[in-house]
Design a protein around this motif. Sequence first.
Motif, short mmCIF file in Angstrom:
data_model
loop_
_atom_site.label_atom_id
_atom_site.label_comp_id
_atom_site.label_asym_id
_atom_site.label_seq_id
_atom_site.Cartn_x
_atom_site.Cartn_y
_atom_site.Cartn_z
N PRO A 1 0.82 -1.22 0.00
CA PRO A 1 0.00 0.00 0.00
C PRO A 1 0.85 1.26 0.00
CG PRO A 1 -0.29 -1.27 2.05
CD PRO A 1 0.50 -2.11 1.12
N SER A 2 2.01 1.24 0.68
CA SER A 2 2.83 2.46 0.68
C SER A 2 3.39 2.71 -0.72
CB SER A 2 3.95 2.38 1.72
OG SER A 2 4.70 1.22 1.57
N TYR A 3 3.68 1.65 -1.46
CA TYR A 3 4.19 1.85 -2.82
C TYR A 3 3.06 2.33 -3.74
CZ TYR A 3 7.19 1.42 -6.90
OH TYR A 3 7.93 1.70 -8.02
N ALA A 4 1.85 1.87 -3.49
CA ALA A 4 0.70 2.34 -4.30
C ALA A 4 0.55 3.85 -4.15
CB ALA A 4 -0.58 1.62 -3.86
N LEU A 5 0.72 4.30 -2.92
CA LEU A 5 0.61 5.74 -2.67
C LEU A 5 1.76 6.50 -3.33
CD1 LEU A 5 -1.53 7.24 -1.13
CD2 LEU A 5 -0.12 7.13 0.91
N TYR A 6 2.91 5.90 -3.34
CA TYR A 6 4.08 6.52 -3.98
C TYR A 6 3.84 6.64 -5.49
CZ TYR A 6 9.02 7.34 -5.07
OH TYR A 6 10.20 7.87 -5.51
N ILE A 7 3.27 5.57 -6.06
CA ILE A 7 2.94 5.60 -7.49
C ILE A 7 1.97 6.76 -7.76
CG2 ILE A 7 1.71 4.34 -9.35
CD1 ILE A 7 2.96 1.77 -8.31
N ALA A 8 1.00 6.92 -6.86
CA ALA A 8 0.01 8.00 -7.02
C ALA A 8 0.71 9.37 -6.98
CB ALA A 8 -1.06 7.91 -5.93
N GLU A 9 1.65 9.50 -6.07
CA GLU A 9 2.40 10.77 -5.96
C GLU A 9 3.19 11.06 -7.23
OE1 GLU A 9 3.76 11.35 -1.33
OE2 GLU A 9 5.06 10.28 -2.71
N GLU A 10 3.85 10.03 -7.72
CA GLU A 10 4.65 10.21 -8.93
C GLU A 10 3.77 10.56 -10.13
OE1 GLU A 10 7.76 10.46 -7.16
OE2 GLU A 10 8.29 10.01 -9.24
N MET A 11 2.58 9.95 -10.16
CA MET A 11 1.64 10.27 -11.25
C MET A 11 1.28 11.75 -11.20
SD MET A 11 -1.03 7.13 -11.39
CE MET A 11 -2.36 8.25 -11.77
N GLN A 12 1.03 12.21 -9.97
CA GLN A 12 0.66 13.61 -9.79
C GLN A 12 1.78 14.52 -10.29
OE1 GLN A 12 -0.31 14.44 -5.74
NE2 GLN A 12 -1.62 16.17 -6.27
N LYS A 13 3.02 14.14 -9.96
CA LYS A 13 4.18 14.94 -10.40
C LYS A 13 4.25 14.99 -11.93
CE LYS A 13 7.79 13.66 -7.47
NZ LYS A 13 9.18 13.26 -7.47
N LEU A 14 3.85 13.87 -12.55
CA LEU A 14 3.89 13.81 -14.02
C LEU A 14 2.66 14.47 -14.65
CD1 LEU A 14 5.06 10.08 -14.35
CD2 LEU A 14 6.42 12.11 -14.91
N GLY A 15 1.83 15.04 -13.78
CA GLY A 15 0.63 15.72 -14.26
C GLY A 15 -0.46 14.76 -14.69
N MET A 16 -0.42 13.54 -14.17
CA MET A 16 -1.44 12.55 -14.56
C MET A 16 -2.54 12.47 -13.50
SD MET A 16 1.10 9.51 -15.80
CE MET A 16 -0.14 8.35 -16.34
N SER A 17 -3.75 12.17 -13.94
CA SER A 17 -4.85 12.00 -13.00
C SER A 17 -5.33 10.54 -13.07
CB SER A 17 -5.98 12.97 -13.34
OG SER A 17 -6.44 12.67 -14.63
N PRO A 18 -6.20 10.10 -12.13
CA PRO A 18 -6.65 8.70 -12.15
C PRO A 18 -7.23 8.28 -13.50
CG PRO A 18 -7.42 9.80 -10.16
CD PRO A 18 -6.74 10.85 -10.98
#
Length: 434
Positions: free
Chosen positions: A183-200
Amino acid sequence: MRYYQKKLECISRGELRSLQSERLVKLVRYMYDNVAPYRKKMVDIGIEPGDIKDIDDLKLLPFTEKTDLRDNYPFGLLAKPMKDISRFHGSSGTSGKLTVVGYTKSDLKIWAQVMARSLVMAGADKDSVVHVAYGYGLFTGGFGAHMGAELIGSTITPASSGNTARQIMLIRDFNAKILCCTPSYALYIAEEMQKLGMSPEDIPLKAGVFGAEPWTNEMRDEIEKRLGITALDVYGLSEISGPGVSMECTVKNGMHIWEDHFVPEVLGADLKPLKYGEKGELVFTTITKDGMPLIRYRTRDICTLYDGKCACGRTHVRMSKIVGRTDDMLIIRGINVFPSQLEAALIRCGNIVTPNYQIIVDREGLLDRLSVKVEMSDEAFTDTVSEVERIRKAIEKEIHDALGIGAKIILCEPRSIVRSEGKAVRIIDNRKKY
Ligand code: DLL
């Protein structure tokens, strides 16, 4: 509702009990004949295989502990000769020797089946791409998810851990439906997506099968929101097989333990079994393994078991989320503190902080001091001293309310707490050094 082995997953409690009894009786004889250290434990307390007549007699048997695995390192607990062992896995734990587990072909097949049941719960099928970002290696996460997905006939991306930008690219370009990672890596992936300007909406994921470390329902909400998926909890440990000992269905009301293979008990502090609904230490007996079966293995994980019918139709008992461990529970100034309580309090603070934190315990003179390093979110990050102080006070209050003790809050910049691609390192207990 879809199942992988409907008959077994929805078996009546009566039939399940008979199956467990039959398997336990066989197992005890097998262990007595093939595993010398366990035979000695039985002899020491005057128990013979013939004394075990059904599953209710489980409580008569001696426990197995992690130290038994370490003391018999590497092969002392194997019940089969090496020619029958197909694979080793293990976990390093926090200290000491590696815990080695040997699997026969049959053990691997059963593990794949329980993991297939678990992945189907999250919606995996023949047409799904399953992205496995658990580590492949001695750790059971990668191979466990992989074997389960393979048995279902899904398409697998064996990404293993690391290189988050590439993970995101693979998830998007390969059209992954299910994500398997901590779960902590899932959240990290979400953070990185945000940095890349990506949304769900930019990723095709529908569900996540997250486990290997404790996480809260508050963290689930956060992951679900940020990745746009259903996040489900999967539990397991290498000693018992690996991921897929239990898995949460979409009702999200506890993880179903695959009781036709793993018989659970929950023990109180006196090591006597507790009733359903009472919180204690989780103990497992593997009734179908033959490479390295374990009887009454003390997991040190703390949870509650629930019986009663689940809306999903499965009859296997459910376990609550793991709320701590008997050995990593922190006692600070006499108060029991579980990292999960602290995590929930941080998430309640809203979007001023991220759920990345580290708990640091020090000793000043005779007094324990609790500090919590918390990362501010991009939105809340500020240089204004008065604003930082206001945020710090708000978090201090939330944590005090949740734990009943004060903590020093150390606020730090977004993304400054080191991320882990596997299990997050949450606790730094400096008291052990004194
Ligand atoms: O962590 C197996 C696993 C891999 C489970 C992937 C789920 C997903 P070990 O490395 O042997 O095995 O560590 C087992 O991890 O006793 C728990 O303390 C903790 N743990 C595992 N799953 C959960 C979970 C794998 N869902 C130890 N919630 C266990 C809380 C978990 N803790």
